[in-house]
Design an enzyme around this catalytic site. Structure first.
Site, PDB file in Angstrom:
ATOM      1  CG  MET A   1      -1.679   1.174   1.459  1.00  0.00           C
ATOM      2  SD  MET A   1      -2.656   1.227   2.895  1.00  0.00           S
ATOM      3  CE  MET A   1      -1.718   0.549   4.093  1.00  0.00           C
ATOM      4  CB  VAL A   4       8.808   2.628   0.159  1.00  0.00           C
ATOM      5  CG1 VAL A   4       9.954   2.975   1.230  1.00  0.00           C
ATOM      6  CG2 VAL A   4       7.623   1.879   0.934  1.00  0.00           C
ATOM      7  CE  LYS A  19       3.559   1.502   3.425  1.00  0.00           C
ATOM      8  NZ  LYS A  19       3.374   0.016   4.319  1.00  0.00           N
ATOM      9  CG  ASP A 129       2.453  -9.892   4.557  1.00  0.00           C
ATOM     10  OD1 ASP A 129       2.457 -11.309   4.181  1.00  0.00           O
ATOM     11  OD2 ASP A 129       2.405  -9.090   3.724  1.00  0.00           O
TER      12      ASP A 129
END
Length: 185
Positions: A1, A4, A19, A129
């Site tokens: 998402m 970066v 980010k 994750d």
């Protein structure tokens, strides 16, 4: 998402990773998806801000700027020039014992990963994750490097959403069976 970027903080002469998630007029076509992405991004920042642990990548700053009518929400974190554990394993896994890490090396990394995850769990945050590419490397002068758990973008707050969402998030080849099933054991 988000994206970066590597940035030089000239005020204090250090490199940082920023980010960024952008919201512009074209994003309003799918306002629900935009709002969900912004919510997840803010939740990631809040999750990281709660965690103060030597094996979790810290958050330096979080904010929002409007540039030329485009809202840019950002997080500033340390830049880890040595890359991820996945990269380190590819580069350093080829040593005298073949493709396998020694039991001592495995214990070194596993203990740090377990400590970081337990700290997050103690704060009711489930990463969702966990994989080698989400652990960044911090080199030491001697011995093996340390690892830093990163990318809480799809983390779940256990206390508020333990059974509220049946959406499976994460990288399938690294998921535990109970994560696929949607309920922890």
């Amino acid at each position: 998402m988000g994206e970066v970027y590597l940035v030089e903080d000239t005020r204090i002469n250090r490199q940082v990773a920023i980010k960024v998630i952008r919201v512009d007029a074209s994003s309003f076509i799918n306002q629900g998806a935009t709002q969900n992405a912004m919510h997840l991004f803010e939740r990631e920042a809040k999750s990281i801000a709660q965690l103060n642990h030597p094996n979790i990548l810290p958050l330096f700053d979080y904010g929002e700027e409007v540039i030329n009518g485009v809202t840019m929400t950002y997080m500033v974190m340390p830049y880890c020039s040595d890359g991820s554990l996945a990269t380190w394993l590819q580069q350093h896994g080829q040593h005298e014992q073949g493709d396998m890490l020694s039991p001592q090396d495995t214990i070194h990394f596993t203990q740090q990963a377990a400590d970081a995850l337990q700290h997050a769990h103690d704060h009711d945050i489930i990463h969702q994750d966990v994989k080698p590419s989400n652990f960044l490397i911090r080199s030491r002068k001697t011995g093996l490097p340390d690892i830093l758990l990163a990318d809480f973008g799809i983390a779940k707050l256990a206390a508020s959403s333990s059974s509220a969402s049946h959406v499976v998030r994460g990288t399938p080849i690294y998921m535990a069976p109970e994560q696929w099933e949607g309920h922890p054991v």
